[in-house]
Design an enzyme around this catalytic site. Sequence first.
Site, PDB file in Angstrom:
ATOM      1  N   HIS A  38      -6.900  -9.259  24.912  1.00 44.93           N
ATOM      2  CA  HIS A  38      -7.233  -7.839  25.011  1.00 44.93           C
ATOM      3  C   HIS A  38      -8.490  -7.470  25.784  1.00 44.93           C
ATOM      4  O   HIS A  38      -8.786  -6.276  25.875  1.00 44.93           O
ATOM      5  CB  HIS A  38      -7.341  -7.245  23.601  1.00 44.93           C
ATOM      6  CG  HIS A  38      -6.073  -7.330  22.827  1.00 44.93           C
ATOM      7  ND1 HIS A  38      -4.932  -6.631  23.171  1.00 44.93           N
ATOM      8  CD2 HIS A  38      -5.746  -8.072  21.736  1.00 44.93           C
ATOM      9  CE1 HIS A  38      -3.965  -6.918  22.315  1.00 44.93           C
ATOM     10  NE2 HIS A  38      -4.433  -7.792  21.433  1.00 44.93           N
ATOM     11  N   LYS A  67       6.238  -9.919  25.983  1.00 48.52           N
ATOM     12  CA  LYS A  67       5.630  -8.963  25.064  1.00 48.52           C
ATOM     13  C   LYS A  67       5.899  -7.566  25.607  1.00 48.52           C
ATOM     14  O   LYS A  67       5.715  -7.308  26.791  1.00 48.52           O
ATOM     15  CB  LYS A  67       4.127  -9.231  24.946  1.00 48.52           C
ATOM     16  CG  LYS A  67       3.450  -8.437  23.848  1.00 48.52           C
ATOM     17  CD  LYS A  67       2.026  -8.905  23.617  1.00 48.52           C
ATOM     18  CE  LYS A  67       1.399  -8.132  22.464  1.00 48.52           C
ATOM     19  NZ  LYS A  67       0.008  -8.555  22.247  1.00 48.52           N
ATOM     20  N   GLU A  68       6.351  -6.658  24.749  1.00 48.90           N
ATOM     21  CA  GLU A  68       6.724  -5.306  25.177  1.00 48.90           C
ATOM     22  C   GLU A  68       5.533  -4.517  25.712  1.00 48.90           C
ATOM     23  O   GLU A  68       5.623  -3.880  26.752  1.00 48.90           O
ATOM     24  CB  GLU A  68       7.358  -4.537  24.013  1.00 48.90           C
ATOM     25  CG  GLU A  68       8.683  -5.093  23.538  1.00 48.90           C
ATOM     26  CD  GLU A  68       9.820  -4.805  24.491  1.00 48.90           C
ATOM     27  OE1 GLU A  68       9.781  -3.763  25.177  1.00 48.90           O
ATOM     28  OE2 GLU A  68      10.741  -5.634  24.557  1.00 48.90           O
ATOM     29  N   THR A  71      -2.424  -4.147  25.447  1.00 47.53           N
ATOM     30  CA  THR A  71      -3.546  -3.332  25.903  1.00 47.53           C
ATOM     31  C   THR A  71      -4.742  -4.211  26.211  1.00 47.53           C
ATOM     32  O   THR A  71      -5.112  -5.069  25.410  1.00 47.53           O
ATOM     33  CB  THR A  71      -3.931  -2.299  24.823  1.00 47.53           C
ATOM     34  OG1 THR A  71      -2.781  -1.497  24.532  1.00 47.53           O
ATOM     35  CG2 THR A  71      -5.068  -1.405  25.300  1.00 47.53           C
ATOM     36  N   HIS A 142      -9.111  -8.548  16.244  1.00 44.62           N
ATOM     37  CA  HIS A 142      -7.777  -7.942  16.336  1.00 44.62           C
ATOM     38  C   HIS A 142      -7.905  -6.555  16.953  1.00 44.62           C
ATOM     39  O   HIS A 142      -8.769  -5.771  16.558  1.00 44.62           O
ATOM     40  CB  HIS A 142      -7.159  -7.838  14.935  1.00 44.62           C
ATOM     41  CG  HIS A 142      -5.898  -7.041  14.883  1.00 44.62           C
ATOM     42  ND1 HIS A 142      -4.694  -7.512  15.373  1.00 44.62           N
ATOM     43  CD2 HIS A 142      -5.657  -5.794  14.415  1.00 44.62           C
ATOM     44  CE1 HIS A 142      -3.771  -6.573  15.194  1.00 44.62           C
ATOM     45  NE2 HIS A 142      -4.325  -5.527  14.622  1.00 44.62           N
TER      46      HIS A 142
END
Length: 149
Positions: A38, A67-68, A71, A142
């Site tokens: 990310h 992966k759809e 970000t 995360h």
Amino acid sequence: MGIHQCTAVVLLLLCASLSTYGQPAEIRRRYEHFLTQHVYGGITEQTCDRVMRQRRITRFPTGNDCKEVNTFIQANGNHVRTVCTGGGTRQTDNRDLYMSNNQFTVITCTLRSGERHPNCRYRGKESSRKIVVACEGEWPTHYEKGVIV
């Protein structure tokens, strides 16, 4: 073994259990995974394909499915880390989540074709938003979401 030697051994083991980043190895692993998935200051809308492929970002860490959506925060790790060290506000519904006080530029890479790595093709979209990340101590581990304000 004398008390001083025992103390030295315990201190040595304690130091060995901490990473060079100053956190336990498991938190370091999650932090490094977060950075890979990310955080990249050099990404643009046009480079989603290349970055997703080079970083081998897939739907599951051990799989090849594309992966759809992913970000990327267009910043460096230290800048993002400030969200966990005073530059973010703890979310009332989850004590581990913090929303950045300032906006970040993010690139959202959305799958446009392909099913399996390395044949995934992405479309990038730039936006400015506050980010919400999970923090373990002072370390983001995360990416939860971005919030347009």
